[in-house]
Design a protein around this motif. Structure first.
Motif, PDB file in Angstrom:
ATOM      1  N   GLU A 138       0.836  -1.207   0.000  1.00 39.11           N
ATOM      2  CA  GLU A 138       0.000   0.000   0.000  1.00 39.11           C
ATOM      3  C   GLU A 138       0.870   1.256   0.000  1.00 39.11           C
ATOM      4  OE1 GLU A 138      -3.475   2.021   2.777  1.00 39.11           O
ATOM      5  OE2 GLU A 138      -2.714   0.008   3.185  1.00 39.11           O
ATOM      6  N   ALA A 139       0.482   2.199  -0.814  1.00 37.74           N
ATOM      7  CA  ALA A 139       1.242   3.450  -0.904  1.00 37.74           C
ATOM      8  C   ALA A 139       1.109   4.232   0.402  1.00 37.74           C
ATOM      9  CB  ALA A 139       0.726   4.278  -2.075  1.00 37.74           C
ATOM     10  N   ARG A 140       2.211   4.796   0.848  1.00 37.14           N
ATOM     11  CA  ARG A 140       2.230   5.616   2.067  1.00 37.14           C
ATOM     12  C   ARG A 140       2.652   7.016   1.643  1.00 37.14           C
ATOM     13  NH1 ARG A 140       3.075   3.047   7.063  1.00 37.14           N
ATOM     14  NH2 ARG A 140       4.819   4.414   7.545  1.00 37.14           N
ATOM     15  N   HIS A 141       1.666   7.873   1.478  1.00 36.47           N
ATOM     16  CA  HIS A 141       1.934   9.181   0.893  1.00 36.47           C
ATOM     17  C   HIS A 141       2.640  10.130   1.852  1.00 36.47           C
ATOM     18  CE1 HIS A 141      -1.634   7.662  -1.457  1.00 36.47           C
ATOM     19  NE2 HIS A 141      -0.747   7.875  -2.405  1.00 36.47           N
ATOM     20  N   PHE A 142       2.400   9.985   3.157  1.00 36.90           N
ATOM     21  CA  PHE A 142       3.015  10.922   4.094  1.00 36.90           C
ATOM     22  C   PHE A 142       4.539  10.805   4.122  1.00 36.90           C
ATOM     23  CE2 PHE A 142       4.277  11.926   8.583  1.00 36.90           C
ATOM     24  CZ  PHE A 142       4.220  13.299   8.424  1.00 36.90           C
ATOM     25  N   PRO A 143       5.124   9.598   4.231  1.00 38.68           N
ATOM     26  CA  PRO A 143       6.594   9.516   4.177  1.00 38.68           C
ATOM     27  C   PRO A 143       7.158  10.103   2.894  1.00 38.68           C
ATOM     28  CG  PRO A 143       5.668   7.450   4.953  1.00 38.68           C
ATOM     29  CD  PRO A 143       4.523   8.278   4.471  1.00 38.68           C
ATOM     30  N   LEU A 144       6.474   9.868   1.781  1.00 42.21           N
ATOM     31  CA  LEU A 144       6.937  10.439   0.516  1.00 42.21           C
ATOM     32  C   LEU A 144       6.884  11.958   0.566  1.00 42.21           C
ATOM     33  CD1 LEU A 144       7.840  10.244  -2.411  1.00 42.21           C
ATOM     34  CD2 LEU A 144       5.440   9.921  -3.070  1.00 42.21           C
ATOM     35  N   SER A 145       5.819  12.511   1.170  1.00 42.61           N
ATOM     36  CA  SER A 145       5.697  13.968   1.249  1.00 42.61           C
ATOM     37  C   SER A 145       6.808  14.564   2.112  1.00 42.61           C
ATOM     38  CB  SER A 145       4.326  14.368   1.801  1.00 42.61           C
ATOM     39  OG  SER A 145       4.211  14.081   3.185  1.00 42.61           O
ATOM     40  N   LEU A 146       7.244  13.841   3.148  1.00 42.20           N
ATOM     41  CA  LEU A 146       8.353  14.314   3.964  1.00 42.20           C
ATOM     42  C   LEU A 146       9.634  14.386   3.139  1.00 42.20           C
ATOM     43  CD1 LEU A 146       7.908  12.458   7.387  1.00 42.20           C
ATOM     44  CD2 LEU A 146       7.442  14.855   6.868  1.00 42.20           C
ATOM     45  N   GLY A 147       9.872  13.323   2.352  1.00 36.27           N
ATOM     46  CA  GLY A 147      11.048  13.328   1.494  1.00 36.27           C
ATOM     47  C   GLY A 147      11.007  14.453   0.485  1.00 36.27           C
ATOM     48  N   VAL A 148       9.828  14.660  -0.114  1.00 35.69           N
ATOM     49  CA  VAL A 148       9.681  15.734  -1.102  1.00 35.69           C
ATOM     50  C   VAL A 148       9.892  17.095  -0.453  1.00 35.69           C
ATOM     51  CG1 VAL A 148       8.040  16.894  -2.620  1.00 35.69           C
ATOM     52  CG2 VAL A 148       8.178  14.403  -2.618  1.00 35.69           C
TER      53      VAL A 148
END
Length: 263
Positions: free
Chosen positions: A7-17
């Motif tokens: 499942e995609a975890r958008h919050f960790p990706l948003s932190l990286g971005v």
């Protein structure tokens, strides 16, 4: 053997971005000095931070449940204030490049905080028992009023920082756009999910949402087949649901009638 797609975890990706944006936008002016180098630096930082955060998913989830994403937003805003403060103190205006950097970074902060809030709602939905779920509507006028206030505040700040780039004309144009949008959408569909300790409010079909402790609601009433849930500050609004259209109306009534005794 079947494999389950992760499942995609958008919050960790948003932190990286967000951190990657910070690295990309922090390159010295004139911005960007070297577009390829700046983009490469930002992309590398984004991947490194994203990968590092995903190594401890349980720790991240605990931090999200404790609303640590608000700390991320606060630190991000402090960074923005630190960059903008010299300009405001000396009464000068920023160059277009620096202003665009700040605007992009502010948008990144808003996205990260919103995804963190939604991720917290998803975690609570997974870990608490669902007592009832009903479809509801929210009057568009509340969202419209908050949008106007938020737009006025944002444009005022940008006006101080960017000078003539943002003005009263910008606010009038934004207000006109919001008014037209409000005219075509009188209400907004929502789903109210009654959990053990929280009420989860989300857009229909979404897995995450905004989780509010029962004690922070202003009021919950049931009159005939109409359920009304009133939220307080900072988002004062009222959700209305028709319980006659709920599959298990009795369970829904019991879940929301017990609201005063849940805290």
């Amino acid at each position: 053997m079947s494999f389950r797609r992760p499942e995609a975890r958008h919050f960790p990706l948003s932190l990286g971005v967000l951190v990657g944006l910070g690295g990309y936008l922090a390159t010295p002016g004139p911005w960007p000095t070297d577009p390829v180098l700046s983009l490469g630096l930002g992309a590398c930082i984004c991947v490194v931070v994203w990968t590092a955060v995903e190594q401890k998913p349980d720790a991240l989830d605990r931090a999200v449940e404790a609303r640590a994403y608000l700390l991320v937003g606060g630190l991000g805003l402090l960074a923005v204030i630190g960059v903008a403060a010299p300009t405001l103190v000396h009464g000068t205006t920023m160059g277009d490049g620096k202003s665009i950097r700040l605007l992009v970074f502010i948008c990144g902060i808003a996205v990260a905080v919103a995804l963190g809030n939604s991720h917290r709602g998803k975690l609570l939905l997974e870990r608490q028992r669902v007592r009832a779920s009903v479809a509801a509507v929210e009057p568009q006028r509340w969202e419209f009023g908050l949008s106007v206030v938020g737009s006025a505040a944002l444009i005022s700040v940008l006006g101080l920082v960017m000078g003539d780039s943002f003005s009263v004309t910008s606010f009038v144009g934004t207000l006109l756009g919001l008014t037209i949008g409000n005219a075509f959408t009188g209400t907004t569909d929502r789903e109210l999910v009654a959990l053990e300790d929280h009420l989860l409010i989300r857009q229909t079909g979404n897995r995450g949402g905004t989780a509010i402790p029962w004690r922070r609601l202003r009021d919950v009433t049931i009159e005939d087949d109409t359920l009304r849930v009133a939220r307080g500050l900072p988002y004062p609004t009222v959700y209305t649901a028709d319980l006659s259209e709920v599959e298990d109306a009795h369970a829904a009534r019991e879940a929301f009638r017990s609201y005063p005794y849940l805290h």
